[in-house]
Design a protein around this motif. Structure first.
Motif, PDB file in Angstrom:
ATOM      1  N   SER A 193       0.823  -1.212   0.000  1.00 47.94           N
ATOM      2  CA  SER A 193       0.000   0.000   0.000  1.00 47.94           C
ATOM      3  C   SER A 193       0.856   1.262   0.000  1.00 47.94           C
ATOM      4  CB  SER A 193      -0.929  -0.004   1.215  1.00 47.94           C
ATOM      5  OG  SER A 193      -0.153  -0.065   2.416  1.00 47.94           O
ATOM      6  N   GLU A 194       1.990   1.215   0.661  1.00 49.79           N
ATOM      7  CA  GLU A 194       2.871   2.380   0.710  1.00 49.79           C
ATOM      8  C   GLU A 194       3.483   2.645  -0.667  1.00 49.79           C
ATOM      9  OE1 GLU A 194       6.000   1.935   3.479  1.00 49.79           O
ATOM     10  OE2 GLU A 194       6.626   4.041   3.417  1.00 49.79           O
ATOM     11  N   THR A 195       3.880   1.572  -1.359  1.00 51.51           N
ATOM     12  CA  THR A 195       4.436   1.722  -2.706  1.00 51.51           C
ATOM     13  C   THR A 195       3.387   2.277  -3.659  1.00 51.51           C
ATOM     14  OG1 THR A 195       5.885  -0.157  -2.286  1.00 51.51           O
ATOM     15  CG2 THR A 195       5.562   0.474  -4.574  1.00 51.51           C
ATOM     16  N   LEU A 196       2.156   1.840  -3.508  1.00 56.82           N
ATOM     17  CA  LEU A 196       1.088   2.326  -4.372  1.00 56.82           C
ATOM     18  C   LEU A 196       0.833   3.800  -4.125  1.00 56.82           C
ATOM     19  CD1 LEU A 196      -1.061   1.643  -6.455  1.00 56.82           C
ATOM     20  CD2 LEU A 196      -2.584   0.996  -4.578  1.00 56.82           C
ATOM     21  N   ASP A 197       0.919   4.237  -2.880  1.00 56.58           N
ATOM     22  CA  ASP A 197       0.723   5.663  -2.573  1.00 56.58           C
ATOM     23  C   ASP A 197       1.802   6.518  -3.226  1.00 56.58           C
ATOM     24  OD1 ASP A 197      -1.497   5.021  -1.096  1.00 56.58           O
ATOM     25  OD2 ASP A 197      -0.431   4.958   0.830  1.00 56.58           O
ATOM     26  N   PHE A 198       3.022   6.024  -3.188  1.00 57.82           N
ATOM     27  CA  PHE A 198       4.103   6.779  -3.827  1.00 57.82           C
ATOM     28  C   PHE A 198       3.867   6.897  -5.333  1.00 57.82           C
ATOM     29  CE2 PHE A 198       6.943   5.230  -0.180  1.00 57.82           C
ATOM     30  CZ  PHE A 198       6.743   6.403   0.550  1.00 57.82           C
ATOM     31  N   GLN A 199       3.369   5.814  -5.951  1.00 58.21           N
ATOM     32  CA  GLN A 199       3.142   5.852  -7.388  1.00 58.21           C
ATOM     33  C   GLN A 199       1.981   6.785  -7.747  1.00 58.21           C
ATOM     34  OE1 GLN A 199       3.874   2.147  -9.740  1.00 58.21           O
ATOM     35  NE2 GLN A 199       3.691   1.127  -7.744  1.00 58.21           N
ATOM     36  N   LYS A 200       0.988   6.855  -6.875  1.00 61.62           N
ATOM     37  CA  LYS A 200      -0.091   7.812  -7.111  1.00 61.62           C
ATOM     38  C   LYS A 200       0.407   9.250  -7.031  1.00 61.62           C
ATOM     39  CE  LYS A 200      -4.054   5.004  -5.723  1.00 61.62           C
ATOM     40  NZ  LYS A 200      -5.208   4.886  -4.784  1.00 61.62           N
ATOM     41  N   LYS A 201       1.328   9.515  -6.083  1.00 61.86           N
ATOM     42  CA  LYS A 201       1.904  10.859  -6.003  1.00 61.86           C
ATOM     43  C   LYS A 201       2.696  11.187  -7.271  1.00 61.86           C
ATOM     44  CE  LYS A 201       2.328  11.109  -0.940  1.00 61.86           C
ATOM     45  NZ  LYS A 201       3.263  11.253   0.201  1.00 61.86           N
ATOM     46  N   LEU A 202       3.485  10.201  -7.736  1.00 63.32           N
ATOM     47  CA  LEU A 202       4.249  10.433  -8.957  1.00 63.32           C
ATOM     48  C   LEU A 202       3.337  10.655 -10.151  1.00 63.32           C
ATOM     49  CD1 LEU A 202       7.089   7.775  -8.515  1.00 63.32           C
ATOM     50  CD2 LEU A 202       7.287  10.257  -8.263  1.00 63.32           C
ATOM     51  N   GLN A 203       2.191   9.981 -10.145  1.00 64.41           N
ATOM     52  CA  GLN A 203       1.215  10.202 -11.217  1.00 64.41           C
ATOM     53  C   GLN A 203       0.722  11.632 -11.187  1.00 64.41           C
ATOM     54  OE1 GLN A 203      -2.344   7.903 -10.807  1.00 64.41           O
ATOM     55  NE2 GLN A 203      -3.334   8.798 -12.627  1.00 64.41           N
ATOM     56  N   ALA A 204       0.440  12.129  -9.986  1.00 63.87           N
ATOM     57  CA  ALA A 204      -0.027  13.511  -9.860  1.00 63.87           C
ATOM     58  C   ALA A 204       1.044  14.503 -10.302  1.00 63.87           C
ATOM     59  CB  ALA A 204      -0.432  13.784  -8.411  1.00 63.87           C
ATOM     60  N   TYR A 205       2.298  14.215  -9.960  1.00 58.27           N
ATOM     61  CA  TYR A 205       3.370  15.116 -10.365  1.00 58.27           C
ATOM     62  C   TYR A 205       3.551  15.101 -11.894  1.00 58.27           C
ATOM     63  CZ  TYR A 205       4.481  14.665  -5.392  1.00 58.27           C
ATOM     64  OH  TYR A 205       4.420  14.639  -4.019  1.00 58.27           O
ATOM     65  N   ALA A 206       3.430  13.925 -12.487  1.00 61.95           N
ATOM     66  CA  ALA A 206       3.555  13.852 -13.939  1.00 61.95           C
ATOM     67  C   ALA A 206       2.412  14.600 -14.611  1.00 61.95           C
ATOM     68  CB  ALA A 206       3.581  12.394 -14.383  1.00 61.95           C
ATOM     69  N   TYR A 207       1.224  14.493 -14.054  1.00 62.61           N
ATOM     70  CA  TYR A 207       0.081  15.195 -14.623  1.00 62.61           C
ATOM     71  C   TYR A 207       0.262  16.705 -14.523  1.00 62.61           C
ATOM     72  CZ  TYR A 207      -4.731  16.726 -15.308  1.00 62.61           C
ATOM     73  OH  TYR A 207      -5.856  17.367 -15.758  1.00 62.61           O
TER      74      TYR A 207
END
Length: 1480
Positions: free
Chosen positions: A117-131
């Protein structure tokens, strides 16, 4: 809440980035972030601080993300950049149950951490930064500097391989893709991870959108160094694109591959090699993709790449297209080349094709290999015109003329396929290049195509001619020339090939579409009408489409259209009727056809109807129209059109079977309740059925009646009338011919069939109309009527719906018993009845099979010990099927014997005692001729016909006189008379018991011929001197009648009783009976030798001798009558007439007739032509053999029943005997007679071979094969041998193709007794002495064929040899046997070789040294050959040759031999010596 939070922190970039992670997963959240950033001013703090904050957030989150995946063991963060280029699968999210969540809260404890779950949260943040980065880069006002955003974007790109979240991968790839397309600074640094990711995604998912994205970034692939080793993974991905369907099927995918292969020579070579490997297996779309790719790569590349493609790929394709092993492979290669051929207008392509193809193409068109010529022809037609654009016009014309010369030469090619392709290809060339081809060349080509190729012997060539002409007519410039040439193709409308006739109608339809043409100028209307009336429905349908505009146009009023149709009916009524069958499907409206139907009915029912042909045509046309539109009409309209009265009028008006069937077709589409008035008329037609089995039109009518009766509820009456008719005929036959029937059968035939009053009355009137004054014609009429009814019963049994109803009829038993009686009469009368029909036999067989399959025979036909269904000598309890088979076989065998016996030879059936038949005019004239010839008999002529049994009978009498209780039999007048007749010429007879010669050799022989068989032991018994008196030496052997199909019991008594009738018909077999009876009588209680017991199972019973005396009493009556007829004019011979008792009374006509028959070689002379007699016998026996083969195949009877083999063998010998008689009277057989006879001959051969196969199939190494299988195999081969000299080479060639599938069966049948035999006989090596009289014909013909080859090799003439033409087909048959023997087991060759060695023994015994030489030559030269070395496998042949070789040497030293005989033996010895030396 989130919305307030974003608006409240507008001045803080950090807060925006922190809140964006929770909003990025929804579309409203994304929209809010985009609105917030794009609405901010350029001077706001958010805009100025956002790039730096974004960079820091990306770096911090990536570090945490790497640490997280490192701690979880998923991947090493420090080496994440080294992971492969393919994207990793996404991690599956773990969902917790809400119930567990509530339980956790209730317990006041913190929930356990969710894995990943922690890794998934980091990837969601990176998705937001890429967007957010993409929103900043794509800002409409460009207020963000790309250089400020590049560090964050760079970090996101470099770690693309670590991401597993699909949304993150999509956002980062979209960001990098936008950066490249917008040509932003440092865009080259954002493709190293992007391009492999996009390639992998397109290859894995196979979506066209991914291919479009890759193609849009194609320029980025030029930045890679493909020589570097680090690029290997990307290069492999690019190569995979070449075999991925989504790239080959899409336009952008092909362009991308063509672009890529031009970037590097290594990629190009790999791409071409991969394309070559896919050509043999690729689909059409894949091959077209490769063609497009290679062409675009060639066109868009530099000179070095072009050279590589031309020499390394295209040249190989051209060579492969020419030399491909299969036509399909060549076509696949040409499909790859098709892109270049279709783009010949592109600069350089024409020159390229000429340079690559010209050196090999023209040469390949003239090679010996037809496959190469065919492939080169296809390539030339694709490349035509093959020319060099850089040369002058004269050189181009010369090259064009050369191509036409080669094509014209290929029109005469030996290969039909090449001719067909050339014809169609030339028409295609003329269509495409008519303007540039010289007119002289066009005239020459079309003349050759129209005049010669349309008459080619190959169907495919004629079909290609028509297809090519149809294609050529698409060019309007060809019409003027084709107007003159097309009428020459009119004859193809009647071509034997259906496909050619269909193509001709297609041509006519194409001509009809052209205004300048008239189809009736190509094919006459009479020809069109004839084809419409008689041809296949596909042809008739197309002709109907052609004629509709002329004879039933929709543009005219219904009245005018009907008038046009009547004009068609007047010209050809049958064509007009067929026209109506397809009019609806070819465009005519239902309304117009209904008007045409009314118009036709008015013409039919008017007071002055048209002619009978036109009337029948109108009736059939009305039925066809009604069948087409009946589903669209109401019942009221149907009854208005066709009331019962109108149907009766139509039935009265119809004059042909087809017209009557058409009326019944109309009736079947009307309600059954309205058709009761037609019942009587339909039942009348059922009874008028003479000649039904040969009349196809009448068969269709009867089937219509059956179906109508079944649907209308009249089926019971139909069955009653059929059964009643059969019962009446069978009863008349019982009375007329005095047939013996069991009480059960007689009781069944006496049952009265209940019919309704009007039907019974009409049936009686109908029967009274058929009364004839002539007794013989009445019998033939009864047989013809019975055959027609039997055909109907067989047809009803074959119908699934009516079979059950028929079997439940109360008269079913009567029909079965009646057919049983009629079949017997039909079989025994087949040689007298010109209109013989096998339908009763076929119907009886069908009923028997049906009863057997129903498993309830006892309910329908009850068999018990007292009343069995046996119509001959005894009442034996058999199942219905077995009993029917036995009866048919017995009756047929009686017919065989009757054909060889005079009508007065004590027949058991009064069929042949019919005095009225003997008093017919034809018989009287024949008797007068016989009497005249008998009165001219001289002593010399009488000596040519001595009593064949005198010595044997005297020996028998001398032995019988010494046996008690035999004097009572010897006192009968025939025996006393015989003693007086034979005493003057009889030798001194010793009364001592006969001596059995070589009794140990009469067991079954080891080389195929069983001991004691007519093929292995002498049939004519010999006398050998022993002292001053003559002593009888007896050799026991089966006589020919033992092979006539009887199922012998375990005693000799059953042999006598079963073969009694056959013995009466075969005087040559009297010696055998005498010897058997004499030997058995002397043995009394002494057991017979083992060889006799094993071969014949003779009993040790003194009463059997008395039974044999009774048998001889009847036999001697026959002999005496024959002797009496021959001695009527022998007054010079002294016989003590006073001591001779008179023979049994007989009329003078009978004596003279008997004399005539025996004087002609015991041939059964008939009034009808011999060809018809032979045809009848073959037709009858073919039906019986089919019955035997079918029931045996279905396992309804015992497969080991050898009676079928005996019958087949007897029938085959009867056929051979009949054909020998025909050969001397060739003029009596017409071509149609030969055709019919050969049809039944090949059918019976097939059934016999099938029976033989079924018997051999049941054998194994431990079982024994019945000797009848060996006899039948030799008889069938004899039949093959006889076909060519009797029927001609045409029918012999057809027979060879029929024999070929059964060749293994015949070979195994000939060698069966050697392959499977008792163990104790394997060591026997004594060769028996086969009888010359029963020697297989095929061995003699084989020997003559070999002698002919020997004489031809030495340029010598031998008048006794078979000519090359006569033996041609038989030679092919023998070569087929030799090839099969050499390919098969040597054990089989050993067995066949032993059979051939028996022929050598016969030749040495009978001093036929030509036979010896011929067989030796065949064995040494063809069967074994000079190089044969596997002698260890031929143990028995080796031992037999060791016995024969000394006999040949001994015979050579005989001084009485002529030079020719000694030369033949010496040649045979030389051949055996060379073969023997090769063995050593």
């Amino acid at each position: 809440m989130g919305k307030r939070r974003l608006s409240s922190v507008q001045s803080s970039a950090e807060e925006l980035l922190s809140a964006a992670a929770s909003q990025i997963s929804t579309k409203p959240g994304k929209s809010e972030i985009k609105t917030l950033i794009w609405s901010a001013g350029a001077t706001s703090d958010l805009i100025s601080s956002l790039p730096a904050a974004l960079h820091l957030a990306v770096v911090h989150t990536l570090d945490s993300f790497k640490q997280s995946i490192k701690s979880s063991g998923s991947v090493d963060a420090t080496t994440g950049g080294d992971i492969g280029l393919s994207c990793s699968p996404a991690v599956k999210k773990v969902r917790r149950s809400s119930r567990l969540k509530r339980q956790d809260k209730a317990d006041g404890e913190a929930p356990p951490p969710i894995p990943g779950s922690e890794t998934l949260d980091f990837q969601k943040k990176l998705q937001a930064y890429a967007y957010i980065s993409q929103i900043c880069v794509s800002h409409p006002q460009k207020i963000f500097s790309p250089s400020d955003l590049l560090p964050a974007v760079q970090f996101l790109h470099d770690n693309l391989v670590l991401y597993e979240f699909p949304a993150l991968l999509s956002e980062v790839s979209s960001l990098c893709e936008f950066w490249w397309k917008d040509n932003l600074p440092e865009r080259e640094s954002l493709i190293t991870q992007l391009l492999p990711f996009l390639l992998s995604k397109s290859l894995i998912h196979g979506k066209k959108t991914d291919v479009y994205r890759v193609y849009a970034l194609r320029e980025a692939f030029t930045l890679f160094d493909y020589e570097d080793e680090s690029i290997e993974d990307l290069r492999l991905l690019l190569v995979r694109c070449l075999i991925t369907p989504v790239y080959l099927k899409t336009k952008e995918g092909r362009r991308f591959i063509a672009f890529i292969v031009g970037l590097n020579d290594l990629l190009l070579k790999e791409a071409m090699a991969l394309a070559r490997s896919q050509i043999p297996f690729g689909k059409k779309s894949v091959l077209e993709g490769y063609a497009d790719i290679i062409f675009k790569a060639w066109r868009g590349s530099g000179d070095s790449v072009k050279v590589e493609i031309e020499l390394g790929f295209l040249q190989g394709l051209i060579d492969g297209a020419i030399h491909a092993q299969t036509k399909l492979f060549s076509a696949s290669i040409r499909r790859v080349l098709s892109r270049f051929i279709s783009q010949r207008t592109t600069p350089g392509v024409d020159k390229l094709l000429f340079r690559l193809a010209e050196p090999v193409l023209f040469r390949s068109l003239q090679v010996a290999n037809s496959d190469v010529r065919r492939n080169a022809l296809f390539l030339l037609l694709d490349l035509f015109p093959l020319e060099d654009p850089d040369v002058t016009k004269e050189e181009k014309d010369t090259l064009l003329e050369k191509q036409f010369f080669l094509l014209h030469k290929l029109l005469l090619d030996d290969c039909p396929e090449i001719r067909a392709v050339t014809v169609e290809g030339l028409c295609r060339i003329l269509n495409l290049f008519w303007e540039v081809i010289p007119s002289l060349t066009i005239t020459k080509v079309l003349g050759k195509v129209i005049d010669d190729m349309s008459l080619d012997m190959c169907n495919e060539v004629r079909l290609s001619t028509l297809n090519g002409i149809i294609y050529l007519l698409e060019n309007p410039q060809s019409h003027e020339v084709m107007k003159v040439l097309l009428p020459r193709l009119g004859g193809l409308l009647f071509d034997p090939s259906l496909s050619v006739r269909i193509a001709t109608t297609d041509l006519l339809l194409e001509v009809g579409r052209i205004r300048a043409f008239q189809f009736n100028k190509v094919v006459s209307l009479e020809s069109l009408f004839s084809s419409l009336a008689n041809d296949h429905e596909r042809v008739a349908q197309k002709i109907t489409r052609l004629l509709i505009p002329s004879y039933f146009p929709s543009t005219l009023t219904p009245k005018e259209a009907c008038s046009r149709f009547i004009a068609l009916m007047r010209r050809s009524p049958v064509a007009g009727a067929r026209f109506c069958e397809f009019a609806l499907s070819e465009g005519s409206s239902s309304k117009s056809l209904l008007e045409l139907l009314r118009f036709s009915l008015c013409l039919i029912l008017e007071e002055n109807p048209p002619s009978s042909d036109q009337l029948d045509g109108l009736i059939i046309a009305s039925a066809n129209i009604f069948s087409c539109i009946a589903t669209q009409l109401s019942d009221k309209v149907k009854m208005e059109l066709f009331s019962v009265d109108k149907l009766k009028s139509l039935l009265s008006a119809a004059t042909s079977s087809r017209a009557l069937a058409a009326v019944l077709t109309i009736a079947s589409m009307i309600s059954p309740n309205d058709l009761y008035g037609l019942r009587d008329r339909c039942l009348d037609f059922v009874i008028e059925c003479i000649g039904l089995s040969n009349d196809l039109e009448k068969q269709g009518l009867v089937r219509k009646i059956h179906r109508l009766c079944f649907s209308c509820g009249w089926f019971t009456e139909l069955c009653g009338i059929l059964s009643s008719s059969l019962q009446s005929i069978a009863s008349r036959f019982l009375v007329k011919f005095g047939l013996g029937m069991p009480p059960k059968v007689l009781q069944s035939l006496k049952k009265k069939i209940k019919l309704s009053g009007n039907i019974s009355g009409r049936f009686g009137v109908l029967a009274s109309k058929e009364k004839l004054t002539s007794y013989k014609s009445k019998s033939e009429k009864d047989l013809g009527l019975a055959a027609g009814i039997a055909w109907q019963i067989k047809d009803l049994i074959a119908d699934d719906d009516m079979r059950k109803t028929l079997s439940q009829s109360p008269n079913f038993e009567i029909s079965f018993h009646s057919l049983n009686v009629i079949s017997q009469v039909s079989i025994e009368m087949c040689v007298r009845n010109k209109s013989f029909d096998a339908s009763p036999i076929a119907a009886l067989a069908s009923l028997a099979v049906y009863l057997s399959l129903q498993k309830d025979d006892s309910e329908i036909i009850k068999n018990d010990a007292e009343d069995g269904l046996q119509c001959t000598n005894s009442y034996v309890k058999f199942p219905t099927l077995d009993n029917t088979l036995n009866n048919l076989l017995h009756w047929a065998e009686k017919m065989f014997n009757r054909a060889q016996l005079a009508e007065s030879a004590t027949p058991s059936s009064s069929i042949y005692n019919d005095t009225e038949m003997l008093k017919s005019a034809t018989s009287r004239s024949r008797h007068k001729t016989a009497a005249a010839s008998a009165s001219k008999l001289t002593d010399a002529s009488i000596d040519q016909h001595p009593i064949p049994s005198s010595r044997a009978l005297c020996r028998f009498l001398s032995v019988a006189q010494s046996i008690p209780y035999s004097q009572q039999c010897l006192s009968t007048p025939p025996l006393i008379l015989l003693r007086a007749i034979t005493s003057p010429s009889a030798p001194a007879i010793s009364c001592e018991p006969p001596v059995l010669v070589n009794s140990s050799s009469y067991a079954k022989g080891p080389y195929g011929f069983p001991r004691g068989s007519p093929r292995a032991c002498p049939h004519h018994h010999q006398l050998s001197s022993r002292g001053p008196s003559q002593t009888v030496h007896v050799n026991y052997g089966h006589a020919p009648y033992l092979q006539l199909g009887q199922n012998f019991g375990p005693t000799a008594t059953s042999i006598y009783s079963t073969c009694l009738v056959q013995l009466e018909a075969c005087l040559d077999d009297v010696p055998l009976l005498c010897e058997l009876a004499t030997a058995t009588a002397h043995r009394k209680s002494v057991s017979p030798p083992l060889s006799i017991a094993s071969s014949y199972r003779l009993p040790v019973d003194y009463t059997m001798f008395l039974h044999s005396l009774e048998t001889l009493t009847r036999l001697i009556s026959v002999v005496l009558r024959f002797w009496r007829s021959m001695t009527l004019t022998r007054s010079a011979r002294s016989l003590n007439s006073s001591s001779i008792s008179s023979p049994p009374p007989a009329s003078a006509n009978q004596w003279v007739l008997m004399t005539t028959i025996y004087a002609k070689g015991s041939e059964f002379k008939l009034d009808m032509p011999e060809a018809k007699c032979i045809e009848n016998v073959m037709k009858m026996c073919s039906s019986i053999l089919k019955f035997c083969a079918d029931t045996t195949t279905m396992k309804l009877v015992d497969r080991n029943d050898i009676s079928y083999l005996r019958f087949s063998s007897a029938y085959t010998r009867h056929v051979l005997s009949s054909m020998r008689g025909y050969r001397h009277e060739v003029s009596s057989f017409k071509e149609e007679d030969l055709k019919e006879v050969f049809y039944y001959l090949k059918s019976s051969f097939t059934y016999s071979a099938k029976l033989l196969h079924l018997v051999l199939q049941q054998s194994n190494e431990l079982s024994t094969v019945p000797v009848e299988a060996f006899y039948l195999s030799n008889d069938l081969i004899d039949l093959i041998t006889a076909v060519e000299p009797y029927f001609g080479i045409k029918y012999a060639s057809q027979m060879l193709s029929i024999v070929k599938p059964w060749l293994p069966v015949l070979i195994l049948g000939v060698g069966c007794n050697q392959l499977i035999k008792p163990r104790q006989q394997e060591c026997e090596s004594n060769i028996s002495r086969p009888c010359r009289h029963h020697f297989p014909t095929w061995l003699a013909v084989l020997s003559k064929t070999e002698l002919h080859e020997i004489s031809r090799a030495g340029e010598e003439e031998n008048d006794g040899s078979v000519s090359a033409e006569e033996a041609s087909v038989f030679t092919k048959f023998i070569l087929m046997v030799v090839v099969m023997l050499k390919k098969g087991s040597l054990r089989i060759m050993d067995a066949i070789g032993c059979v051939l060695l028996v022929g050598l023994d016969v030749g040495l015994e009978t001093r036929d040294f030509g036979l010896v030489l011929g067989l030796v030559h065949f064995i040494c030269v063809k069967l074994l050959g000079k190089e044969f070395t596997s002698w260890k496998e031929l143990e028995q042949m080796t031992s037999y040759l060791q016995e024969i070789y000394p006999r040949i040497e001994s015979e050579i030293t005989n001084p009485s031999l002529s030079e020719d005989e000694r030369g033949k033996l010496e040649t045979a010895k030389t051949l055996l010596t060379s073969l023997w030396l090769n063995r050593e």
